[in-house]
Design an enzyme around this catalytic site. Structure first.
Site, PDB file in Angstrom:
ATOM      1  N   GLY A  28     -29.131  19.321 -15.573  1.00  0.00           N
ATOM      2  CA  GLY A  28     -30.755  19.044 -15.614  1.00  0.00           C
ATOM      3  C   GLY A  28     -31.296  19.595 -14.155  1.00  0.00           C
ATOM      4  NE  ARG A  66     -20.615  16.696 -11.946  1.00  0.00           N
ATOM      5  CZ  ARG A  66     -21.209  16.376 -12.778  1.00  0.00           C
ATOM      6  NH1 ARG A  66     -21.236  14.973 -13.426  1.00  0.00           N
ATOM      7  NH2 ARG A  66     -22.214  16.938 -13.357  1.00  0.00           N
ATOM      8  CE  LYS A  71     -33.273  19.908 -30.165  1.00  0.00           C
ATOM      9  NZ  LYS A  71     -33.746  18.533 -29.697  1.00  0.00           N
ATOM     10  N   GLY A 128     -24.240  22.485 -18.651  1.00  0.00           N
ATOM     11  CA  GLY A 128     -22.993  21.899 -18.958  1.00  0.00           C
ATOM     12  C   GLY A 128     -22.186  22.736 -19.789  1.00  0.00           C
TER      13      GLY A 128
HETATM   14  P1  ADP Z   1     -25.692  24.137 -21.984  1.00  0.00           P
HETATM   15  O1  ADP Z   1     -25.279  22.937 -21.798  1.00  0.00           O
HETATM   16  O2  ADP Z   1     -25.153  25.362 -21.422  1.00  0.00           O
HETATM   17  O3  ADP Z   1     -27.418  24.374 -21.486  1.00  0.00           O
HETATM   18  P2  ADP Z   1     -26.754  23.483 -24.703  1.00  0.00           P
HETATM   19  O4  ADP Z   1     -26.486  22.256 -24.309  1.00  0.00           O
HETATM   20  O5  ADP Z   1     -28.139  24.004 -24.738  1.00  0.00           O
HETATM   21  O6  ADP Z   1     -25.942  24.457 -23.575  1.00  0.00           O
HETATM   22  O7  ADP Z   1     -26.001  24.072 -25.890  1.00  0.00           O
HETATM   23  C1  ADP Z   1     -24.604  23.924 -26.262  1.00  0.00           C
HETATM   24  C2  ADP Z   1     -24.222  23.402 -27.714  1.00  0.00           C
HETATM   25  O8  ADP Z   1     -25.109  24.439 -28.502  1.00  0.00           O
HETATM   26  C3  ADP Z   1     -23.021  23.489 -28.010  1.00  0.00           C
HETATM   27  O9  ADP Z   1     -22.395  22.311 -28.432  1.00  0.00           O
HETATM   28  C4  ADP Z   1     -22.826  24.613 -29.155  1.00  0.00           C
HETATM   29  O10 ADP Z   1     -21.795  24.071 -29.948  1.00  0.00           O
HETATM   30  C5  ADP Z   1     -23.996  24.640 -29.516  1.00  0.00           C
HETATM   31  N1  ADP Z   1     -24.453  26.080 -30.370  1.00  0.00           N
HETATM   32  C6  ADP Z   1     -24.199  27.127 -30.004  1.00  0.00           C
HETATM   33  N2  ADP Z   1     -24.440  28.027 -30.834  1.00  0.00           N
HETATM   34  C7  ADP Z   1     -24.768  27.447 -31.947  1.00  0.00           C
HETATM   35  C8  ADP Z   1     -25.114  27.691 -33.378  1.00  0.00           C
HETATM   36  N3  ADP Z   1     -25.272  29.046 -33.545  1.00  0.00           N
HETATM   37  N4  ADP Z   1     -25.490  26.868 -34.100  1.00  0.00           N
HETATM   38  C9  ADP Z   1     -25.274  25.492 -33.777  1.00  0.00           C
HETATM   39  N5  ADP Z   1     -25.265  25.022 -32.532  1.00  0.00           N
HETATM   40  C10 ADP Z   1     -24.740  26.034 -31.582  1.00  0.00           C
HETATM   41 MG    MG Z   2     -25.514  21.091 -22.841  1.00  0.00          MG
END
Ligand code: ADP
Ligand code: MG
Length: 393
Positions: free
Chosen positions: A373, A35, A200, A350
């Site tokens: 966010g 950053r 999620k 992230g």
């Molecule tokens: P981002 O930060 O890119 O928006 P998220 O925070 O929504 O992504 O999700 C990231 C997390 O999702 C990671 O820690 C990863 O381990 C988890 N993840 C990905 N696939 C699975 C899965 N099949 N089961 C459980 N956790 C998962």
């Molecule tokens: Mg995340």
């Protein structure tokens, strides 16, 4: 179009720049200075134009006395000084005569960093509640305000919205780069494909709803695919499911039958450990005690085939538990695949950006959004207060 730093004469002006120096720290040391590096372009430009450059940023959260030491910006001043190759005057306070005197003594091209803006949160959350007096005070220290902190643009704080309401203002180069990349997704060159993964469904409903009409296809992976697979009638064994999102998934699958693509095979195991045995299986034959931790090779190949003609790609959320070597394959292979295409590739979130950095693709995509966010809220179609307050050209 928003006004930018280029629209102003900076020579001999006191230019307040809101940066995003919210870097990960451990025991007073900076773990990742991405950053800080990304903010250099705007700072160097202001220096070269002869501004007196006054920097503000938050670092972590300040709720109690102990957070002050933990979230002291002094190490950032040191790192910034090294990266700029010049002195950075660090003022260990957020207001008062010492700060004002040091600003008065500045010469053209000098750089000064004010202590963590959230030190003001200790006294009635002044920064985070956009206290009117605080924004006005900080504005009184400068002639012009530049917001270059995209990551906090979804918050109305004194150091972004407050200051901006009292000074001529514009955005910096980092903010401009983010906006160009994300605006490109709002009016995409087709075919436009979206990859949605991560933990999620509930975190992503807003983004899916806002982008589904624009997209030619949405490829679903990661933990959220489990809920979609279940909504489609598959048994997903011991996989993590969001009961509350089943209805949303069902409705989406019905309404956009052709558009929503789910994995056809998956990498499953009975325990989320490095040692537990895993296997690849079609989604039709997942055992009761098995959980999905990644997509399988047939899904990777099928998804790549679907992606091959795309001109614009947006990806949020990794397609597996990329933190574990066995379950990072889907994410890694698809990152490799999209980087080989002649397409505008944008990552937002992230974890997907962290995964790209881990596997060596962060520099190969067109844009890796640093916003977290703020990126998601922008893609949900929400107005970002830190941006809304900036003047139009
Ligand atoms: P981002 O930060 O890119 O928006 P998220 O925070 O929504 O992504 O999700 C990231 C997390 O999702 C990671 O820690 C990863 O381990 C988890 N993840 C990905 N696939 C699975 C899965 N099949 N089961 C459980 N956790 C998962
Ligand atoms: Mg995340």
């Amino acid at each position: 179009m928003k006004k930018t730093i280029r629209d102003y004469e900076l020579r001999n002006k006191k230019v307040l720049i809101r940066c995003d120096f919210n870097v990960p720290m451990k025991d007073g040391k900076i773990i990742d200075d991405t950053r800080i590096e990304e903010s250099l372009k705007t700072i160097n430009y202001a220096i070269s134009e002869g501004a007196k450059v006054i920097l503000l940023s938050h670092l972590g959260r300040v709720k109690e006395e102990a957070d002050l030491k933990k979230n002291n910006l002094a190490p950032v001043a040191g790192r910034l000084s090294t990266l700029l190759g010049k002195e950075v005057i660090f003022v260990n306070t957020t207001r008062g005569p010492e700060l004002e005197k040091k600003i008065e003594a500045m010469r053209m091209g000098d750089v000064l960093l004010i202590q963590n803006t959230r030190y003001e949160d200790l006294d009635g959350k002044k920064e985070s509640s956009n206290d009117a007096e605080l924004g006005k005070y900080w504005a009184s220290l400068g002639d012009l305000f530049i917001n270059d902190a995209f990551g906090t643009a979804h918050r109305a704080h004194a150091s972004n919205v407050g200051i901006a309401t009292h000074l001529p203002n514009g955005i910096g180069f980092l903010m401009e780069k983010e906006l160009n990349a994300l605006n490109g997704l709002m009016d995409p060159v087709h075919p436009f494909m979206i990859l949605m993964g991560g933990a999620k469904v509930s975190d992503k409903v807003g983004v899916i709803n806002h982008l589904v009409e624009k997209a030619d296809a949405i490829l679903i992976g990661g933990g959220m695919a489990n809920t979609f697979l279940k909504a489609k009638g598959y048994s997903v064994g011991a996989s993590f499911i969001e009961e509350d999102s089943l209805e949303f998934a069902k409705t989406l699958l019905e309404k956009y039958k052709e558009k929503i693509l789910l994995p056809i095979d998956v990498n499953v195991t009975t325990e989320k450990t490095d040692t537990a045995v895993n296997r690849i299986t079609p989604v039709e034959t997942i055992n009761e005690n098995e959980m999905i931790l990644d997509i399988g090779p047939a899904s990777i190949a099928w998804f790549m085939e679907k992606l091959s003609s795309s001109k614009t790609i947006f990806w949020n959320g990794p397609f597996g538990v990329y933190e574990m070597p066995k379950y990072g394959v889907g994410t890694q292979k698809l990152l490799e695949g999209i980087c080989s295409l002649n397409a505008n590739t944008v990552l937002g979130g992230g974890d997907i950006v962290a995964a790209a950095a881990k596997f060596g693709y962060k520099e190969k995509v067109s844009h890796a959004s640093t916003g977290g966010g703020a990126t998601l809220e922008f893609l949900e179609g929400k107005e970002l207060p830190g941006l809304a307050v900036i003047e139009e050209e």
